[in-house]
Write an enzyme that holds these catalytic residues in place. Sequence first.
Site, PDB file in Angstrom:
ATOM      1  N   ALA A  13       0.797  -1.242   0.000  1.00  0.00           N
ATOM      2  CA  ALA A  13       0.000   0.000   0.000  1.00  0.00           C
ATOM      3  C   ALA A  13       0.820   1.278   0.000  1.00  0.00           C
ATOM      4  CB  ALA A  13      -0.920  -0.006   1.223  1.00  0.00           C
ATOM      5  N   LYS A  19      -1.381   2.263  -3.221  1.00  0.00           N
ATOM      6  CA  LYS A  19      -1.684   3.577  -2.635  1.00  0.00           C
ATOM      7  C   LYS A  19      -2.979   4.137  -3.250  1.00  0.00           C
ATOM      8  CE  LYS A  19       0.340   8.147  -1.945  1.00  0.00           C
ATOM      9  NZ  LYS A  19       1.490   9.024  -2.227  1.00  0.00           N
ATOM     10  N   ASP A  64       6.231  -8.107   5.703  1.00  0.00           N
ATOM     11  CA  ASP A  64       6.665  -8.703   4.439  1.00  0.00           C
ATOM     12  C   ASP A  64       5.736  -9.880   4.149  1.00  0.00           C
ATOM     13  OD1 ASP A  64       7.850 -10.166   2.423  1.00  0.00           O
ATOM     14  OD2 ASP A  64       9.885  -9.929   3.192  1.00  0.00           O
ATOM     15  N   SER A 152      -2.507  -9.625 -13.324  1.00  0.00           N
ATOM     16  CA  SER A 152      -2.004  -8.759 -14.389  1.00  0.00           C
ATOM     17  C   SER A 152      -2.516  -9.333 -15.709  1.00  0.00           C
ATOM     18  CB  SER A 152      -0.467  -8.780 -14.394  1.00  0.00           C
ATOM     19  OG  SER A 152       0.026  -8.298 -15.623  1.00  0.00           O
ATOM     20  N   TYR A 165       7.030 -14.069 -13.944  1.00  0.00           N
ATOM     21  CA  TYR A 165       5.994 -13.099 -13.559  1.00  0.00           C
ATOM     22  C   TYR A 165       4.631 -13.563 -14.071  1.00  0.00           C
ATOM     23  CZ  TYR A 165       3.615  -8.569 -13.060  1.00  0.00           C
ATOM     24  OH  TYR A 165       2.738  -7.565 -12.724  1.00  0.00           O
TER      25      TYR A 165
HETATM   26  N1  LIG Z   1       2.112  -1.240 -12.632  1.00  0.00           N
HETATM   27  C1  LIG Z   1       1.621  -2.065 -13.525  1.00  0.00           C
HETATM   28  O1  LIG Z   1       1.690  -1.834 -14.742  1.00  0.00           O
HETATM   29  C2  LIG Z   1       0.938  -3.309 -13.091  1.00  0.00           C
HETATM   30  C3  LIG Z   1       1.045  -3.822 -11.821  1.00  0.00           C
HETATM   31  N2  LIG Z   1       0.398  -4.988 -11.515  1.00  0.00           N
HETATM   32  C4  LIG Z   1       0.458  -5.541 -10.178  1.00  0.00           C
HETATM   33  O2  LIG Z   1      -0.044  -4.592  -9.272  1.00  0.00           O
HETATM   34  C5  LIG Z   1       0.579  -4.761  -8.004  1.00  0.00           C
HETATM   35  C6  LIG Z   1       1.144  -3.433  -7.551  1.00  0.00           C
HETATM   36  O3  LIG Z   1       2.143  -3.046  -8.482  1.00  0.00           O
HETATM   37  P1  LIG Z   1       2.722  -1.563  -8.608  1.00  0.00           P
HETATM   38  O4  LIG Z   1       1.932  -0.653  -7.784  1.00  0.00           O
HETATM   39  O5  LIG Z   1       2.886  -1.327 -10.029  1.00  0.00           O
HETATM   40  O6  LIG Z   1       4.147  -1.796  -7.963  1.00  0.00           O
HETATM   41  P2  LIG Z   1       5.056  -0.812  -7.080  1.00  0.00           P
HETATM   42  O7  LIG Z   1       6.418  -1.402  -7.134  1.00  0.00           O
HETATM   43  O8  LIG Z   1       4.852   0.595  -7.477  1.00  0.00           O
HETATM   44  O9  LIG Z   1       4.451  -0.986  -5.619  1.00  0.00           O
HETATM   45  C7  LIG Z   1       4.449  -2.227  -4.968  1.00  0.00           C
HETATM   46  C8  LIG Z   1       4.361  -2.030  -3.470  1.00  0.00           C
HETATM   47  O10 LIG Z   1       4.367  -3.336  -2.882  1.00  0.00           O
HETATM   48  C9  LIG Z   1       5.304  -3.358  -1.824  1.00  0.00           C
HETATM   49  N3  LIG Z   1       5.803  -4.722  -1.658  1.00  0.00           N
HETATM   50  C10 LIG Z   1       6.532  -5.429  -2.550  1.00  0.00           C
HETATM   51  N4  LIG Z   1       6.829  -6.622  -2.018  1.00  0.00           N
HETATM   52  C11 LIG Z   1       6.288  -6.684  -0.796  1.00  0.00           C
HETATM   53  C12 LIG Z   1       6.269  -7.649   0.232  1.00  0.00           C
HETATM   54  N5  LIG Z   1       6.919  -8.803   0.131  1.00  0.00           N
HETATM   55  N6  LIG Z   1       5.573  -7.396   1.370  1.00  0.00           N
HETATM   56  C13 LIG Z   1       4.939  -6.210   1.518  1.00  0.00           C
HETATM   57  N7  LIG Z   1       4.947  -5.228   0.596  1.00  0.00           N
HETATM   58  C14 LIG Z   1       5.614  -5.472  -0.551  1.00  0.00           C
HETATM   59  C15 LIG Z   1       6.399  -2.376  -2.229  1.00  0.00           C
HETATM   60  O11 LIG Z   1       7.144  -1.906  -1.116  1.00  0.00           O
HETATM   61  C16 LIG Z   1       5.569  -1.280  -2.894  1.00  0.00           C
HETATM   62  O12 LIG Z   1       5.130  -0.320  -1.952  1.00  0.00           O
HETATM   63  C17 LIG Z   1       1.588  -5.859  -8.180  1.00  0.00           C
HETATM   64  O13 LIG Z   1       1.030  -7.082  -7.772  1.00  0.00           O
HETATM   65  C18 LIG Z   1       1.851  -5.874  -9.666  1.00  0.00           C
HETATM   66  O14 LIG Z   1       2.292  -7.101 -10.130  1.00  0.00           O
HETATM   67  C19 LIG Z   1      -0.364  -5.643 -12.422  1.00  0.00           C
HETATM   68  C20 LIG Z   1      -0.496  -5.183 -13.675  1.00  0.00           C
HETATM   69  C21 LIG Z   1       0.083  -3.948 -14.105  1.00  0.00           C
HETATM   70  C1  LIG Z   2      -0.249  -6.060 -21.312  1.00  0.00           C
HETATM   71  C2  LIG Z   2       0.480  -6.630 -20.126  1.00  0.00           C
HETATM   72  C3  LIG Z   2       0.604  -5.651 -19.049  1.00  0.00           C
HETATM   73  C4  LIG Z   2       1.431  -6.142 -17.943  1.00  0.00           C
HETATM   74  C5  LIG Z   2       1.605  -5.102 -16.888  1.00  0.00           C
HETATM   75  C6  LIG Z   2       2.483  -5.633 -15.867  1.00  0.00           C
HETATM   76  O1  LIG Z   2       2.018  -6.322 -14.982  1.00  0.00           O
HETATM   77  C7  LIG Z   2       3.856  -5.405 -16.102  1.00  0.00           C
HETATM   78  C8  LIG Z   2       4.726  -6.137 -15.459  1.00  0.00           C
HETATM   79  C9  LIG Z   2       6.073  -6.410 -15.942  1.00  0.00           C
HETATM   80  C10 LIG Z   2       6.956  -6.843 -14.760  1.00  0.00           C
HETATM   81  O2  LIG Z   2       7.799  -5.792 -14.371  1.00  0.00           O
HETATM   82  C11 LIG Z   2       7.741  -8.014 -15.248  1.00  0.00           C
HETATM   83  C12 LIG Z   2       7.160  -8.387 -16.546  1.00  0.00           C
HETATM   84  O3  LIG Z   2       7.534  -9.312 -17.197  1.00  0.00           O
HETATM   85  C13 LIG Z   2       5.984  -7.578 -16.903  1.00  0.00           C
HETATM   86  C14 LIG Z   2       5.888  -7.111 -18.365  1.00  0.00           C
HETATM   87  C15 LIG Z   2       4.886  -7.874 -19.113  1.00  0.00           C
HETATM   88  C16 LIG Z   2       4.732  -7.437 -20.560  1.00  0.00           C
HETATM   89  C17 LIG Z   2       4.184  -8.530 -21.463  1.00  0.00           C
HETATM   90  C18 LIG Z   2       2.697  -8.643 -21.524  1.00  0.00           C
HETATM   91  C19 LIG Z   2       2.224  -9.689 -22.521  1.00  0.00           C
HETATM   92  C20 LIG Z   2       1.035  -9.270 -23.392  1.00  0.00           C
HETATM   93  O4  LIG Z   2       0.000  -8.837 -22.858  1.00  0.00           O
HETATM   94  O5  LIG Z   2       1.117  -9.417 -24.608  1.00  0.00           O
END
Ligand SMILES: NC(=O)C1=CN([C@@H]2O[C@H](COP(=O)(O)OP(=O)(O)OC[C@H]3O[C@@H](n4cnc5c(N)ncnc54)[C@H](O)[C@@H]3O)[C@@H](O)[C@H]2O)C=CC1
Ligand SMILES: CCCCCC(=O)/C=C/[C@H]1[C@H](O)CC(=O)[C@@H]1CCCCCCC(=O)O
Length: 266
Positions: A13, A19, A64, A152, A165
Site C-alpha cells: 500500500a 496507494k 513482508d 495482471s 511473472y
Molecule cells: N504497474 C503495472 O503496470 C501493473 C502492476 N500490476 C500488479 O499490481 C501490483 C502493484 O504493483 P505496482 O503498484 O505497479 O508496484 P510498485 O512497485 O509501485 O508498488 C508495490 C508495493 O508493494 C510493496 N511490496 C513489494 N513486495 C512486498 C512484500 N513482500 N511485502 C509487503 N509489501 C511489498 C512495495 O514496497 C511497494 O510499496 C503488483 O502485484 C503488480 O504485479 C499488475 C499489472 C500492471
Molecule cells: C499487457 C500486459 C501488461 C502487464 C503489466 C504488468 O504487470 C507489467 C509487469 C512487468 C513486470 O515488471 C515483469 C514483466 O515481465 C511484466 C511485463 C509484461 C509485458 C508482457 C505482456 C504480454 C502481453 O500482454 O502481450
Amino acid sequence: MSSTGKVAIVTGAAQGLGKAFCDILLKNGAKVGLVDFNSELGQKTLAEFEQKYGQNRVMFVKCDVSNSKQLSAYKGIQCIDLYKQTFEAIKHKLGGLDIVINNAGVGGEMEDTWERTVDINVKGTIKGTMLGMELMRKDKGGNGGVIVNVASMAGINPNPCGPVYAATKSAIIMYSQSWSKNPELAQNGVRINVLAPAFADTALVKAMGDTNTMHAPAIARVIMQRVGIMTPETVAEALYELVDDQNKTGAILKIAQTTGKEYHTY
Ligand SMILES: NC(=O)C1=CN([C@@H]2O[C@H](COP(=O)(O)OP(=O)(O)OC[C@H]3O[C@@H](n4cnc5c(N)ncnc54)[C@H](O)[C@@H]3O)[C@@H](O)[C@H]2O)C=CC1
Ligand SMILES: CCCCCC(=O)/C=C/[C@H]1[C@H](O)CC(=O)[C@@H]1CCCCCCC(=O)O
C-alpha cells in the site's frame, strides 16, 4: 454505493497501485489498514492519508507478505506468524474486516530473483487470501466481505518478457477462480475477484528496463505502445467496481488504457 464504516486491508500500500486503491477506499468512506514491507514509505503515505482523511480511519503496519513465519525472542525463541498478526491487529484496531486487497507484487526473472517473485506474488497472495477468509467468513465469526487479488494482463496473455511473472499472475487467477467456485465461500458471505491490469504508471513499470526484472525489455516497450499506460487512479476505479458490486464474485476484470475494461471468461 459507499463503503462507509467498512474496514479494508491493502497490501503493497505504500506506493503505486496499492496507494491508489487505499485512496479510493478512503474516499468512499472505508477505514484502511496499509500493509507494506517498506516502512519509511509506508509511514510517509500514512501521514498523507491522515492529513487528507483524519487520523482515526487509517493505520500502517510493516509486514513482508512473503515471510510470515519469523523467529521472535519474546518469551523464549518461538516462531510467530507476523502476517497473521498484522491482519488480526488491523481488524482489532479498526473494528472489523470487510475488504482485503492482496496487491503486493514484484517482477524478477533471473537466477537470484525469480524465487522472490514466486514467494511474494504467489505465496503472499495465497496467504493473504487465507487470512482474509479466516477473518471474514461468517462461520468463523466474521461478517462476510470481499477479497480482490491483483493479477495482471500478463497472467492471461503469454509474456515473453517475464515467464516467471506471468506464471505467478496466472496462479493468482486460477487460485482465486477456484475458490469462487466453492459454494462454501458464498454461503459464508465472502466474494473473491481478480483485477488484471495492463501497464500503469508506477515504480514497477519504471523498473522494467532493469535486466534483473525482465527479459527483452524492448518487446515490453512495443506491447506498452500498443496497450498504453494507465494512471493508478484509472486502475483504482476498476478495483472499486469489484469491491462495490455485491453481485460480483469469480470475476476477472481486465483493464488497459487503449481497450478499457473487459470481464474475462474462460
Ligand atoms: N504497474 C503495472 O503496470 C501493473 C502492476 N500490476 C500488479 O499490481 C501490483 C502493484 O504493483 P505496482 O503498484 O505497479 O508496484 P510498485 O512497485 O509501485 O508498488 C508495490 C508495493 O508493494 C510493496 N511490496 C513489494 N513486495 C512486498 C512484500 N513482500 N511485502 C509487503 N509489501 C511489498 C512495495 O514496497 C511497494 O510499496 C503488483 O502485484 C503488480 O504485479 C499488475 C499489472 C500492471
Ligand atoms: C499487457 C500486459 C501488461 C502487464 C503489466 C504488468 O504487470 C507489467 C509487469 C512487468 C513486470 O515488471 C515483469 C514483466 O515481465 C511484466 C511485463 C509484461 C509485458 C508482457 C505482456 C504480454 C502481453 O500482454 O502481450
